[in-house]
Design a protein around this motif. Structure first.
Motif, PDB file in Angstrom:
ATOM      1  N   ALA A 187       0.834  -1.208   0.000  1.00 43.98           N
ATOM      2  CA  ALA A 187       0.000   0.000   0.000  1.00 43.98           C
ATOM      3  C   ALA A 187       0.869   1.259   0.000  1.00 43.98           C
ATOM      4  N   ILE A 188       1.943   1.248   0.778  1.00 41.79           N
ATOM      5  CA  ILE A 188       2.854   2.397   0.795  1.00 41.79           C
ATOM      6  C   ILE A 188       3.502   2.592  -0.578  1.00 41.79           C
ATOM      7  N   ALA A 189       3.932   1.482  -1.189  1.00 41.10           N
ATOM      8  CA  ALA A 189       4.532   1.567  -2.522  1.00 41.10           C
ATOM      9  C   ALA A 189       3.530   2.102  -3.539  1.00 41.10           C
ATOM     10  N   ALA A 190       2.260   1.692  -3.422  1.00 38.81           N
ATOM     11  CA  ALA A 190       1.230   2.178  -4.350  1.00 38.81           C
ATOM     12  C   ALA A 190       0.987   3.676  -4.167  1.00 38.81           C
ATOM     13  N   LEU A 191       0.969   4.144  -2.931  1.00 35.85           N
ATOM     14  CA  LEU A 191       0.789   5.575  -2.676  1.00 35.85           C
ATOM     15  C   LEU A 191       1.963   6.384  -3.227  1.00 35.85           C
ATOM     16  N   LEU A 192       3.174   5.849  -3.085  1.00 40.02           N
ATOM     17  CA  LEU A 192       4.341   6.527  -3.639  1.00 40.02           C
ATOM     18  C   LEU A 192       4.273   6.569  -5.165  1.00 40.02           C
ATOM     19  N   ALA A 193       3.862   5.444  -5.775  1.00 41.29           N
ATOM     20  CA  ALA A 193       3.737   5.409  -7.229  1.00 41.29           C
ATOM     21  C   ALA A 193       2.689   6.398  -7.715  1.00 41.29           C
ATOM     22  N   ARG A 194       1.609   6.537  -6.958  1.00 38.83           N
ATOM     23  CA  ARG A 194       0.577   7.515  -7.337  1.00 38.83           C
ATOM     24  C   ARG A 194       1.091   8.944  -7.157  1.00 38.83           C
ATOM     25  N   ALA A 195       1.886   9.168  -6.102  1.00 43.27           N
ATOM     26  CA  ALA A 195       2.393  10.511  -5.835  1.00 43.27           C
ATOM     27  C   ALA A 195       3.342  10.996  -6.923  1.00 43.27           C
ATOM     28  N   VAL A 196       4.112  10.078  -7.516  1.00 42.49           N
ATOM     29  CA  VAL A 196       5.058  10.482  -8.563  1.00 42.49           C
ATOM     30  C   VAL A 196       4.436  10.399  -9.951  1.00 42.49           C
TER      31      VAL A 196
END
Length: 207
Positions: A187-196
């Motif tokens: 979930a953290i990786a997905a949020l980071l991917a969405r942020a960039v």
């Protein structure tokens, strides 16, 4: 199967006689006083897979699991006539024989957990999340291949079937902890991917 035993001296004769009398056992040897920790006689023999479980039950009854030592190793080939005669004397087929002590021992090893287990489970969950975004069935299969949870699920099944509460609890807790960690990190990786800007909501909601 090759069986290596350390037997307390007061039980050595009984154990030796039982092994010699068993038609599924061959190549029986004894070295009196050879063992020092635990102390006792060293007895080794070869046992057909079909007879191994019965032999182990007798050894457990003799208290060797508590006061001595029992070790099993697989024999790749035994072309001697004695071994072949023992194989013929044992009922059933080798491929059908289940050595439950080995199964339980392997189950406890699987339920032990390690950093490798958590890393690969997290990696598999991340691959599965990419499969959701890209709608890729191939990546789903890839996540299944990478995932290490099969051994833990098998250990859980063994614990339930044999009613071993400790094994069942360890397996279940390892599954829960592993998946919780993997889901949180994914979930953290997905949020980071969405942020960039690598993914957005339309990648998931689109047809």
């Amino acid at each position: 199967m090759h069986l290596r035993l350390i037997v307390p001296p007061d039980r050595s004769e009984r154990v030796l006689d039982g092994l010699v009398a068993d038609p599924g056992v061959s190549c029986v040897t004894r070295v009196p006083g050879a063992a020092h920790r635990p102390a006792g006689d060293l007895i080794e023999c070869d046992v057909t897979r079909e007879a191994t479980s019965d032999v182990l039950v007798r050894l457990k009854t003799e208290g060797l699991y508590d006061d001595g030592s029992v070790a099993l190793t697989s024999v790749d080939s035994a072309p001697s006539r004695n071994a072949q005669a023992a194989e013929k004397a044992a009922p059933g087929a080798p491929d059908d024989a289940v050595i439950w002590d080995v199964v339980v021992d392997q189950a406890y090893n699987e339920a032990g957990g390690s950093w490798v287990y958590y890393v690969f489970l997290t990696l598999a969950t991340m691959i599965a999340s990419v499969a959701v975004v890209t709608d890729s069935s191939i990546l789903v299969v890839g996540a299944m291949v990478v995932g290490p949870e099969f051994g833990v699920v098998a250990a859980l099944a063994v614990g339930l079937f044999l009613r071993k509460g400790g094994l069942t609890k360890r397996s279940l807790m390892l599954l829960v902890k592993g998946f919780v960690l993997a889901i949180v990190l994914t979930a953290i990786a997905a949020l980071l991917a969405r942020a960039v800007g690598w993914v957005d909501a339309s990648d998931v909601t689109a047809a």
